[in-house]
Design an enzyme around this catalytic site. Sequence first.
Site, short mmCIF file in Angstrom:
data_model
loop_
_atom_site.label_atom_id
_atom_site.label_comp_id
_atom_site.label_asym_id
_atom_site.label_seq_id
_atom_site.Cartn_x
_atom_site.Cartn_y
_atom_site.Cartn_z
N LYS A 1 0.87 -1.11 -0.03
CA LYS A 1 -0.03 0.12 -0.03
C LYS A 1 0.80 1.36 -0.07
O LYS A 1 1.88 1.34 0.71
CB LYS A 1 -0.77 0.12 1.33
CG LYS A 1 -1.87 -1.10 1.53
CD LYS A 1 -2.73 -0.69 2.67
CE LYS A 1 -3.87 -1.76 2.78
NZ LYS A 1 -5.02 -1.64 1.98
N ARG B 1 -10.35 -11.27 2.38
CA ARG B 1 -11.32 -12.53 1.94
C ARG B 1 -10.67 -13.63 2.01
O ARG B 1 -11.53 -14.73 2.14
CB ARG B 1 -11.90 -11.98 0.53
CG ARG B 1 -10.94 -11.93 -0.46
CD ARG B 1 -11.32 -11.20 -1.64
NE ARG B 1 -11.14 -9.77 -1.31
CZ ARG B 1 -11.80 -8.99 -2.40
NH1 ARG B 1 -12.17 -9.23 -3.23
NH2 ARG B 1 -11.63 -7.56 -1.91
N1 BES Z 1 -7.99 -3.54 4.76
C1 BES Z 1 -8.17 -3.16 3.33
C2 BES Z 1 -9.56 -2.45 3.13
C3 BES Z 1 -9.84 -1.14 3.62
C4 BES Z 1 -8.87 -0.24 3.29
C5 BES Z 1 -10.64 -0.91 4.63
C6 BES Z 1 -9.04 1.10 3.93
C7 BES Z 1 -10.83 0.13 5.26
C8 BES Z 1 -10.05 1.17 4.98
C9 BES Z 1 -8.23 -4.54 2.51
O1 BES Z 1 -7.43 -5.48 2.77
C10 BES Z 1 -7.95 -4.14 0.96
O2 BES Z 1 -6.83 -3.66 0.99
N2 BES Z 1 -8.76 -4.18 0.11
C11 BES Z 1 -8.46 -3.52 -1.08
C12 BES Z 1 -9.07 -4.69 -2.25
C13 BES Z 1 -8.60 -4.62 -3.56
C14 BES Z 1 -7.18 -4.77 -3.75
C15 BES Z 1 -9.27 -5.69 -4.35
C16 BES Z 1 -9.21 -2.48 -1.34
O3 BES Z 1 -10.23 -2.22 -1.00
O4 BES Z 1 -8.67 -1.48 -2.15
MN MN Z 2 -5.62 -5.42 2.24
#
Ligand code: BES
Ligand code: MN
Length: 465
Positions: A245, A319
């Site tokens: 990230k 997931r």
């Molecule tokens: N933990 C994150 C989701 C998240 C980010 C929740 C910011 C609340 C605030 C999750 O693991 C994630 O990174 N999801 C990605 C999925 C994508 C790569 C398909 C997302 O939502 O960007």
């Molecule tokens: Mn993530």
Amino acid sequence: MLIPAPNPRFAPSSPDSIALITCTPDTVDAALGALPKSQASWARAQGFQGGVADCVVLPNAEGGLAAALIGLGDAKAQKRDRFLAAAAMRKLPSGVYQFADGLAGAALEEACLGWLLETYRFDRYAAQKPMAAQLVAPDGVDAERLEIIAAGEFLTRDLINTPASDMGPDNLEAAARGLANTHQAKIDVTTGDALLAANFPMIHAVGRAADRAPRLIDMRWGKAGPKLTLVGKGVCFDTGGLNIKPGASMGLMKKDMGGAAAVLGLAHMIMALGLPMQLRVLIPAVENSIGGNAFRPQDILTSRKGLTVEINNTDAEGRLVLADALALADEDAPDQIISMATLTGAARVAVGPDIAPFFTDDDGMANHIAAASRAVADPVWRMPFHDPYEAMIEPGVADLDNAPKGGFAGATTAALFLRRFVDTAPYTHFDIYGWQPTAAPARAKGGVGQGTRALLHALPDILGF
Ligand code: BES
Ligand code: MN
Ligand code: ZN
């Protein structure tokens, strides 16, 4: 280290308690009219009009505290926020207060719970000034129930607020063990390579690059009654993995165990209240870290259930760990399975940080949750398990794609992915944010439970007890 049991309490009733008079702009004249003239003039001189967070203390003849007036705001202000009594009570000077007027029913409950929640402080790393005002629980309010609800919420907040340096998978396990111990629940934990032997391959794959071993926490409580299984995402820190990230997106990722924190808080409420049901709590606890042994884009994982998953983004890790936990949940065919997870950024884009979106195929379930949400001021909103989008999570090369391209309906495709792992039980999934970005009444800035109080309130309808 264990999180100490948070213990919010009402004050014992006392003959010296200070009368707390609530007003709205519509009732302020009547309320002031009922006071001695000097006190009413004093309140008017201070500009008290019953608006949001208005607060005036009234002196007695000796210059002590005779009573206090707090404003709740008009109908429009009350539509715009909840727990408004708490916003004024946080301004009260030190003392023991007791509601003295017409607040009743749900509004009185909300004011009392609001005060309890407003007393929350996260003081593990630096002392914080406690709330000055104490409150005596009024007659007709179930004080013990409210204290239990607040304690569950405080547990959730403490777990989320504790940084990943002190809240790794091992610490989350310790917190779950502490809770199990408090309530004589049974707890089993499968850790590290034992996850492979016990067939939790995706929990292992996501967590294996971290120094602190991944694990599956399995807690059970209750001997009889309907079976509810709660599954909470316990990603103790989410770097994104090899699909790292950017800094701004990683900044808050200590809260990526917010689903686990929420289900543990709810579990505390259920067990402390002694609800007539059987509870199981499953938490896949991992850190999504980076290392030579990290799982990679285009790896294909075979899940516990046997479905294969192509990894198209290591940042869609939640997931994966939930899928193996859900498959286990599904194996004993409980009456309901409910997952809570900080699963997608898309859910935030859709409804913002204040609303917990949830997915269910059951209209009755959705109605129970929505009604409870309104009753206890815990906002949720139903989102669709839209079957036509199933094709979006099918990559061809494997059964499932963990990160569909295109970015359409990201919260729904994540929810559909999870639903593939549940066959035997009605399934509901909450994609929560778990974080209060700026302080609001009864919600300090920081970790926050979402959907848990609504679920607690709805449980008798959902499970039929
Ligand atoms: N933990 C994150 C989701 C998240 C980010 C929740 C910011 C609340 C605030 C999750 O693991 C994630 O990174 N999801 C990605 C999925 C994508 C790569 C398909 C997302 O939502 O960007
Ligand atoms: Mn993530
Ligand atoms: Zn995550």
